[in-house]
Enzyme design. Structure first.
Site, PDB file in Angstrom:
ATOM      1  N   ASP A   1       0.874  -1.159   0.000  1.00  0.00           N
ATOM      2  CA  ASP A   1       0.000   0.000   0.000  1.00  0.00           C
ATOM      3  C   ASP A   1       0.922   1.222   0.000  1.00  0.00           C
ATOM      4  OD1 ASP A   1      -2.086   1.769   0.041  1.00  0.00           O
ATOM      5  OD2 ASP A   1      -3.115   0.861   1.741  1.00  0.00           O
TER       6      ASP A   1
HETATM    7  C1  BGC Z   1      -4.888   3.394  -0.076  1.00  0.00           C
HETATM    8  C2  BGC Z   1      -5.008   2.386  -1.196  1.00  0.00           C
HETATM    9  C3  BGC Z   1      -4.829   3.085  -2.523  1.00  0.00           C
HETATM   10  C4  BGC Z   1      -3.497   3.804  -2.541  1.00  0.00           C
HETATM   11  C5  BGC Z   1      -3.217   4.556  -3.835  1.00  0.00           C
HETATM   12  C6  BGC Z   1      -3.604   4.216  -0.185  1.00  0.00           C
HETATM   13  O1  BGC Z   1      -3.591   5.234   0.751  1.00  0.00           O
HETATM   14  O2  BGC Z   1      -4.925   2.736   1.170  1.00  0.00           O
HETATM   15  O3  BGC Z   1      -6.255   1.734  -1.142  1.00  0.00           O
HETATM   16  O4  BGC Z   1      -4.943   2.178  -3.585  1.00  0.00           O
HETATM   17  O5  BGC Z   1      -3.465   4.749  -1.481  1.00  0.00           O
HETATM   18  O6  BGC Z   1      -4.040   5.665  -3.953  1.00  0.00           O
END
Ligand code: BGC
Length: 665
Positions: free
Chosen positions: A229
């Protein structure tokens, strides 16, 4: 002849290999031009494309895209064929916009209704979540675009989401928090998995070898790559050894350097880096190849699809007869959401689009309705004049439809809710209107259950969840009977927050989230405690009725290695076409002791069938011993004790229409 992945890995320098294991920027992997290795682009998200505009330097400057129903709503369809269609549309849109991997679906378990991200997630039940996710992934990937199922694992709260330690026992993990991922990995082979921010039993998900390697690859056969993530990496060297291949969005080279130093010092075997690069390149080359195919999508068609899916996701929670509405009735719409619907949540899944409102849709259909704002859409503030106008108009009308819901600030990625209530100004107005108008209908726009103290006083409640940009058309069709509600609750709606399984523990003390309720999440908890709930898991009404008959098993006994078929015939006994979702729950009646306690019933099958008036259809399910089993930590395996099981076929988890006994072993 293009070089093979092995040849490329052999030709890469140590620096290039380390570089390939992290992003070039927020959304791209790195290219290695001298070897013809392209960069690929990844973008959010689970219900619509959020991809940065070409040439823009702001990662949040997204192109306009179609917003489909959010996970909460899509799950209420109880229909993997539908999440598949949604996925395929998203795949086409992603490819037409130069995106090779879509960051979704999001399948974390709705442990508490307070989780700020519940609107993106599917269910409290891992079986339902897994089946819907598999549909979604198969859909996206059928269009030549990859997915990243997220957030692996036990990332079920937003409070301190970057560091919280989810403390979960083995059985609970196996039965509750892994199966959605497991089903999706086995049935749909996602190209990538996104590991979560949190720690799990002490170790960050991004460096958790049991999770990323032993289970994901070893037990489930995952053959894509794991990405972090955004910013979830703690110790990069430990992470790569544990099975985290790609760091996103990257660390300006800091962690690449650490990988290089670790290889040079002998702390990291270069073969581990090579393996990670191989896994990444397998997908990058596949993605780049598929991206060559011609790509186009029809925006208007996708909008229509979004509206159709929203209509199939709306859940009719209560109806004493005020719905459907009829032409000729004097109808008043009350509440700012009639004009400015809430149809998606905040954070990384936010799609840049505009929605059609229920008022717009009413106009399009020439419906004679009056509109009074009553309360604002974005805050909890009572305006006395509006309040009284709404009550007066409701009293003078034949039907009052109140469009209620949660303001944006009440639920969003990055923060948990503190309570489960609607804004007071809405609850007060609903109660007042219901006191003067017996045909009061409440439409709910919220990503998660809310307390509904007025539920017994209104005639009808239609939950649209966060239904995407087609929300207005869908709501209009459902209210006026142009579409028949067919959604089912993918989560229990409790009476009050205090009833919820982890009420005493959520969100923990800031460091640890103790999953003390164990396997008793959602209906497993409410059923075990025989608690009254507002609306049970699987609940949802229709404008027609269904009759179940001739429930039967292919055999009364099941042996290890065998399977049994469960069938029932369902008939539409009403006057309009509608859908029944037959649900199959399994109860362990063996009496054998189970460490951690016996769950009264678990969902092991569901099937949504559309039937014309008078039409009947046979619905069947196939069960194997694993469907009877619980996870036994002493055996480190799924285990079904010999003895008697009940297979319960129902309209909801609490409206069982037929129970069949089965002997196992
Ligand atoms: C989120 C993810 C997301 C990623 C990219 C993160 O903060 O938890 O779900 O895909 O950002 O935007």
């Amino acid at each position: 002849m293009n070089p093979t992945v092995q040849e490329l890995v052999a030709a890469l320098t140590l620096e290039e290999k380390a570089g390939l294991c992290s992003g070039a920027d927020f959304w791209h992997t790195k290219a290695v031009e001298r070897l013809g290795i392209p960069a690929i682009k990844v973008s959010d998200g689970p219900h619509g494309l959020r991809t940065q505009r070409e040439g823009s330097t702001d990662p949040n400057d997204s192109i306009e895209a179609v917003c489909f129903p959010a996970g909460c709503a899509a799950a209420a369809s109880f229909d993997p064929a539908l999440t598949r269609r949604m996925g395929a549309a998203l795949g086409r849109e992603a490819r037409a916009n130069g995106v090779q991997i879509l960051l979704g679906p999001a399948v974390n378990i709705k442990r508490s209704p307070l989780c700020g991200r519940n609107f993106e997630y599917y269910s409290e039940d891992p079986y339902l979540a897994g089946e819907l996710a598999a549909g979604f992934i198969n859909g996206v990937q059928s269009e030549g675009v990859g997915t990243s199922i997220k957030h692996f694992a036990a990332n079920d709260q937003e409070t301190r989401r970057l560091s919280v330690n989810s403390r979960v026992d083995e059985r609970t993990l196996q039965e509750g928090y892994r199966p959605a991922f497991e089903t999706a990995v086995k049935k749909a082979r996602p190209w990538t998995v996104m590991c979560s921010y949190n720690r799990l039993n002490g170790s960050y998900a991004s460096e958790n070898k049991p999770l990323l390697t032993d289970i994901l690859r070893g037990a489930w056969g995952f053959d894509g790559f794991v990405m972090s993530d955004w910013g979830a990496v703690n110790d990069r060297v430990k992470g790569i050894a544990a099975g985290l291949e790609l760091e996103m969005p990257g660390s300006q080279g800091v962690n690449d350097r650490r990988l290089i130093d670790a290889v040079r010092s002998g702390a990291l075997d270069e073969a581990v880096l090579d393996r990670a690069v191989t896994r990444i390149l397998n997908i990058v080359l596949l993605a780049a190849d598929l991206a060559q195919r011609p790509a186009a999508f029809d925006r208007a068609a996708h909008h229509r699809l979004a509206a159709e899916l929203a209509a199939q996701s709306g859940v009719l929670l209560r109806n004493l007869g005020a719905l459907p509405l009829h032409r000729g009735q004097k109808v008043v719409y009350i509440g700012a959401y009639a004009d400015r619907p809430r149809y998606q949540g905040g954070g990384s899944s936010h799609v840049n689009t505009t929605a059609v409102s229920a008022l717009d849709a009413a106009l399009l259909h020439d419906r004679m309705i009056q509109y009074v704002e009553g309360f604002p859409a974005d805050r909890d503030q009572r305006d006395e004049t509006e309040f009284l106008r709404a009550v007066t108009a409701a009293e003078a009308a034949d039907v009052a439809v109140i469009f209620a819901g949660l303001p944006d600030s009440f639920e969003s990625e990055g923060a948990d809710r503190r309570h489960m209530r609607l804004p007071d100004c809405q609850n007060n107005l609903i109660a007042r209107v219901a006191a003067v108008q017996k045909n009061t209908v409440v439409v709910l726009h919220a990503g998660t259950p809310v307390e509904c103290p007025w539920a017994g006083d209104v005639s009808a409640v239609l939950c649209m969840y966060l239904a995407g940009e087609g929300v207005g058309e869908a709501t209009d069709a459902l209210l006026w009977g142009d579409a028949n509600p067919s959604g089912r609750l993918p989560e229990t709606w409790p009476l009050r927050l205090e009833d919820t399984p982890c009420y005493l523990d959520y969100p923990g003390d800031g460091r640890t989230a103790d999953y003390r309720e164990g396997v008793y999440v959602g209906y497993r908890w409410y059923d075990a405690r025989r608690m009254p709930v507002r609306w049970p898991f699987g609940h949802g009404m229709s404008y027609t009725g269904f009759v179940y008959r001739n429930a039967r098993l292919s055999a009364n006994t099941l042996a290890e290695g065998g399977e049994v078929k469960v069938c029932v015939t369902v008939k539409n006994s009403g006057a309009v076409r509608g859908a029944e979702t037959v649900q199959l729950y399994v109860s362990d009646e063996t009496g054998a002791p189970i460490a951690g306690g016996r769950v009264p019933q678990v969902l092991r099958g569901f099937s949504k069938v559309w039937l014309d008036p008078g039409e009947e259809r046979k619905v069947d399910f196939t069960l194997t011993p694993r469907d009877l089993a619980h996870y036994d930590p002493a055996r480190h395996a799924w285990y079904a004790a010999p003895g008697r099981y009940l297979l319960r076929l129902g309209h909801t988890s609490r409206d069982i229409r037929a129970s069949l006994g089965l002997n196992f072993g």
